[in-house]
Structure formats: structure tokens, C-alpha cells
Design an enzyme around this catalytic site. Sequence first.
Site, short mmCIF file in Angstrom:
data_model
loop_
_atom_site.label_atom_id
_atom_site.label_comp_id
_atom_site.label_asym_id
_atom_site.label_seq_id
_atom_site.Cartn_x
_atom_site.Cartn_y
_atom_site.Cartn_z
N GLY A 27 0.79 -1.23 0.00
CA GLY A 27 0.00 0.00 0.00
C GLY A 27 0.82 1.28 0.00
N ASN A 125 -6.11 1.49 -13.12
CA ASN A 125 -5.15 0.53 -12.55
C ASN A 125 -3.73 1.03 -12.77
OD1 ASN A 125 -4.18 -2.01 -11.48
ND2 ASN A 125 -3.71 -2.62 -13.58
N HIS A 127 -0.07 -0.18 -13.42
CA HIS A 127 0.60 -1.40 -13.89
C HIS A 127 2.10 -1.13 -14.07
CE1 HIS A 127 1.06 -5.27 -15.83
NE2 HIS A 127 1.82 -4.67 -16.72
N SER A 154 2.51 2.35 -15.96
CA SER A 154 1.39 2.94 -16.71
C SER A 154 0.15 2.98 -15.83
CB SER A 154 1.04 2.07 -17.93
OG SER A 154 2.17 1.84 -18.73
N ASP A 163 -5.17 -5.64 -18.36
CA ASP A 163 -4.13 -4.64 -18.64
C ASP A 163 -4.22 -4.07 -20.06
OD1 ASP A 163 -3.12 -5.06 -16.06
OD2 ASP A 163 -1.76 -6.62 -16.74
C1 GRF Z 1 2.89 -1.38 -7.73
O1 GRF Z 1 4.20 -1.51 -8.16
C2 GRF Z 1 1.92 -1.54 -8.87
O2 GRF Z 1 2.45 -1.18 -10.09
C3 GRF Z 1 1.65 -3.02 -8.85
O3 GRF Z 1 1.69 -3.37 -7.50
C4 GRF Z 1 2.52 -2.49 -6.77
C5 GRF Z 1 1.77 -2.01 -5.58
O4 GRF Z 1 2.62 -1.47 -4.61
N1 GRF Z 1 0.39 -3.31 -9.52
P1 GRF Z 1 2.01 -0.87 -3.26
O5 GRF Z 1 1.14 -1.96 -2.64
O6 GRF Z 1 1.26 0.36 -3.59
O7 GRF Z 1 3.23 -0.61 -2.39
#
Ligand code: GRF
Length: 233
Positions: A27, A125, A127, A154, A163
Site C-alpha cells: 500500500g 489501474n 501497472h 502505466s 491490462d
Molecule cells: C505497484 O508496483 C503496482 O504497479 C503493482 O503493485 C505495486 C503495488 O505497490 N500493480 P504498493 O502496494 O502500492 O506498495
Amino acid sequence: MSDDNLKSISKISTKPLRIAVLVSGSGSNLQVLIDAMQAGALPIEIVGVISNREDAYAITRAKDAGIPVAVLSHVASGKRMGIKTFETHASAQLTAWQPDLIVLAGFMRVLSGAFIDNTPAPMINLHPALLPAYKGLDTHQRAIQAGERLHGSSIHVVTAELDAGAVLTQALLQVNQKDTAESLQARVQKLEHQLLPWTILLIVKGVITLSSQASNHQSAYLPTLPFKLFFEN
Ligand code: GRF
């Protein structure tokens, strides 16, 4: 998602944008939004957080900030909650919170087309790759193996195809020869912490209107999406 919902997002003016965030892990991106909200740096209100894992540290971050949390664990009482059950509960929760925007920030379950088409607000989202390249998992390792010089993250509109929705914004970096999947992940995540609030600000300001994604153009006077951010880090 109705047309009214899509349009309403570009009408936001003085009222903060109501955001619901779906998480599965640490998070850190949620924390960036919490910090920006608390500092008054972004006109947003995080109205709730849904986690599909009860051990996600994102839950602690949300609770510490006094944000309502719904834990819809996929391993509730040792029994796996099917995606349909998860979606039924998530749908009811989102409808109750009435968000203007739903953000998937490290949310690791694949959602069904029926759920995505019926969310009460547009959904975006984060990604960790330069879409359309490297959809799915293990993006950093795959980018290194392919010898990519550029990599990044992205933000895209969530559609039924994984995606594959319209890409709104991207943050780019140069891959170093010494980069490993771990070092790249850390560097990409640093970029995401800038990309996510920046993208939400563009949505709040109406620079990105989610209703125009079909054509992937904002207007005749703005450049074609995605907007790109390039940082050295
Ligand atoms: C991010 O790197 C995002 O791109 C991927 O999951 C990660 C989430 O990180 N989908 P966090 O939980 O916000 O630290």
C-alpha cells in the site's frame, strides 16, 4: 458503468474527488494518496479501501488514517472466497461509498467483465510496465531479459481484457546495466509515487476525461494520450 458516471468525473470542481482504493499488498501508493489528501495537496477524499488479503499492510495504513476498510479476504476462515463472492461484496461496498473514481493500487485479483462493466465509477489501474508491453506478472524480470533500455509504469482504464484498457499516463526510466528485477521494481515504484497523484490531479482538473477513452484523444488541442513523465532516478 453508465454514461452519467463517466461524465460526472469531469464536472468535479470544488468538491473533493471521492476515491475508493483496492489493494492487496504494502500500500505504498495508497500511502502517497493519504499523505496528499492530509496535506491538502490533492483535492481528494479517500472514502474507503478494499483489501482481498487480511495481511496486507495497506490495511494498517488506511486504519491509521481513519479510512473505512473492508477486508474481503480470498482465504476467509481457511476457505477460498470465490471471485463471484468477492465481487458481490465489493460491489455492495463500493455502491455504499459512492466513489467518483476507483483506483486499483497493487490489487492482485483478476476481476470479471461483469463486475468491471457495472462499477459505480470509472476504474483505473497502476501497472508496473510501459503498456501495451508486458501485460500481466513479472514485468521487471521480463523487461530485463528482453534487454529493454526503457521501462516504467502505466495508469490505464480497467476493462474486461487484462491490462488492455486505454493508457492514460506513463512514467519512464532508463534501465541500467546493473539493474535486477528487485532494483527495477524499487525504481519503478518511486516513479509510481509521482505518477499516481499526478494522474489523479489531471482527472480532477478535467485534463483527462475518462469519458473520451474510446477515441483515446482528449480534444483537438491536447496531445494524444498517454501523457508521459520522464524522471532520472
Ligand atoms: C505497484 O508496483 C503496482 O504497479 C503493482 O503493485 C505495486 C503495488 O505497490 N500493480 P504498493 O502496494 O502500492 O506498495
